[in-house]
Design an enzyme around this catalytic site. Structure first.
Site, mmCIF file in Angstrom:
data_model
loop_
_atom_site.group_PDB
_atom_site.id
_atom_site.type_symbol
_atom_site.label_atom_id
_atom_site.label_comp_id
_atom_site.label_asym_id
_atom_site.label_seq_id
_atom_site.Cartn_x
_atom_site.Cartn_y
_atom_site.Cartn_z
ATOM 1 N N GLU A 160 0.811 -1.234 0.000
ATOM 2 C CA GLU A 160 0.000 0.000 0.000
ATOM 3 C C GLU A 160 0.834 1.270 0.000
ATOM 4 O OE1 GLU A 160 -2.675 -0.457 3.305
ATOM 5 O OE2 GLU A 160 -3.236 -2.467 2.727
ATOM 6 N N GLU A 188 -6.181 -10.550 -0.759
ATOM 7 C CA GLU A 188 -6.921 -10.253 0.471
ATOM 8 C C GLU A 188 -8.432 -10.163 0.214
ATOM 9 O OE1 GLU A 188 -5.406 -6.966 2.654
ATOM 10 O OE2 GLU A 188 -3.316 -7.435 2.284
#
Ligand code: G3I
Length: 358
Positions: free
Chosen positions: A167, A274
């Site tokens: 991220e 995820e």
């Protein structure tokens, strides 16, 4: 002479107790009676050439036999949801706590599960000794380098994939203003991958992010980032698409397929890393939303199977009993493929249908 014998006996007793205490101090996870099934998700996925995984929470893995049984029967990748995060594994300077990860790694090996390492350089769950520290740039580099080399080196040859940087990109495509960017500069990204590869040349190295599934500003920035890394000779093997989705924001599959294709053309693997699909943001009856949820999961899996370099389909948890997604409206959220009683949901059946349909 008698004194020597007594002393020797005392030493033997003390050593025995210390071994027993140390063994009991490592939180062991009970073994699972191996239940292989030719129709489990992992067996069917293997036939289609992909792996299927789930994030695991340490507590239920240690305490819930149903959790262990479903995980080992249905999945062949496990990723610790939190155990490897900075705050838990490196809580104070120079001190590491690998008790949970050691137990998880032992469980993965005992049950023939690939272990995904998550994360190394991330901006969440960084302990105060780091966030409140007053370090020079060289010290920041040394802190991140030691963290990475210690975590990766300890499990050298045992980790399937490392989510090295997680991220690092904002929705507008700019670099996220993380503690690492602020104190080291953008070079922290290349450095993290080079350190990880040196510490474990066998592990595959991935970059992971969310809201990158479709073609757009953020996925374009991820594409530019990883293409630049490859051009600089930075070791990188794949891109993880987290895919934290909902019934109201599932990716358009044509756009997803084009996105997967361009990363594949760089020679990179792509994976869902995820996956979960909220149902609170859907419409209609609860049962109809669960059917819609199954269609979303099925579409994503089909797109993965049709992509040249998609190699794994990993959900963030696997039962609605344990999910990071809090209760949004008091009705409870149900983003995963098994319900709270470990019963397969329509999403499980939809995924199985896709795997069984060549
Ligand atoms: O362990 C403590 C417990 O002792 C304490 O009582 C409790 C209440 O304060 O907090 C517990 O720690 C929580 C931890 O989850 C374990 O449950 C942290 O506060 C909480 O922040 C942490 O949340 C995790 C989150 O990452 C951290 O940002 C979620 O479980 C985890 O699912 C989530 O996973 C992330 C991925 O790593 C990266 N991609 C996004 C994904 C979802 O946010």
């Amino acid at each position: 002479m008698k004194h020597r014998i007594v002393l020797a006996l005392v030493v033997v007793v003390l050593v025995t107790f210390s071994i027993l205490f140390r063994a009991s101090a490592i939180p062991s996870i009970p073994a699972v009676a191996s239940e292989t099934s030719s129709t489990s998700l992992r067996a069917l996925a293997q036939k289609r050439g992909i792996n299927i995984g789930a994030a695991v929470d340490f507590a239920p893995l240690q305490n819930d036999p149903d959790y262990r049984a479903v995980l080992t029967r249905e999945f062949d990748i496990m990723v610790p949801e939190n155990a490897w995060k900075f705050e838990y594994v490196h809580p104070t300077r120079g001190h590491y706590d690998f008790t949970q990860v050691d137990a998880l790694m032992a469980f993965a090996k005992a049950n023939n599960l690939k272990m995904r390492g998550h994360p190394l350089a991330w901006h969440h769950l960084i302990p105060p000794w780091v966030t409140k520290g007053n370090f020079t740039r060289d010290e920041w580099i040394a802190i991140l380098r030691e963290h990475i080399e210690t975590l990766v080196g300890r499990y050298r040859g045992q980790v399937y994939i490392w989510d090295v940087v997680n991220e690092a990109i904002n929705r507008d495509g700019s670099l996220r203003d993380t503690i690492w960017l602020r104190n080291i500069g953008p070079e922290y990204i290349d450095l993290a991958y080079r350190w990880t590869h040196e510490a474990d040349p066998q592990a595959l190295l991935f970059y992971c992010d969310y809201a990158t599934e479709e073609l757009g500003q953020k996925s374009d920035a991820v594409y530019d980032l990883v293409r630049g890394m490859l051009q600089r000779g930075v070791p990188l093997n794949g891109v993880g698409f987290q895919a934290h989705l909902g019934l109201s924001y599932a990716p358009k599959l044509k756009s997803l397929a084009k996105n997967f294709k361009r990363f594949g053309e760089l020679g990179l693997e792509v994976q869902f890393t995820e996956l979960d699909v909220k149902v609170q943001d859907g419409v209609g009856s609860w049962d109809s939303r669960l059917v819609e949820q199954g269609k979303v999961y099925a579409g994503l899996l089909k797109t993965c199977l049709e992509a040249q370099t998609c190699t794994a389909f990993t959900t963030w948890g696997f039962t609605d009993r344990y999910t990071w997604i809090g209760d949004l409206t008091g009705l409870g959220e149900a983003p995963l493929i098994f319900d709270k009683s470990y019963r397969p949901k329509p999403a499980y059946d939809a995924i199985k249908d896709v795997l069984q349909t060549e």
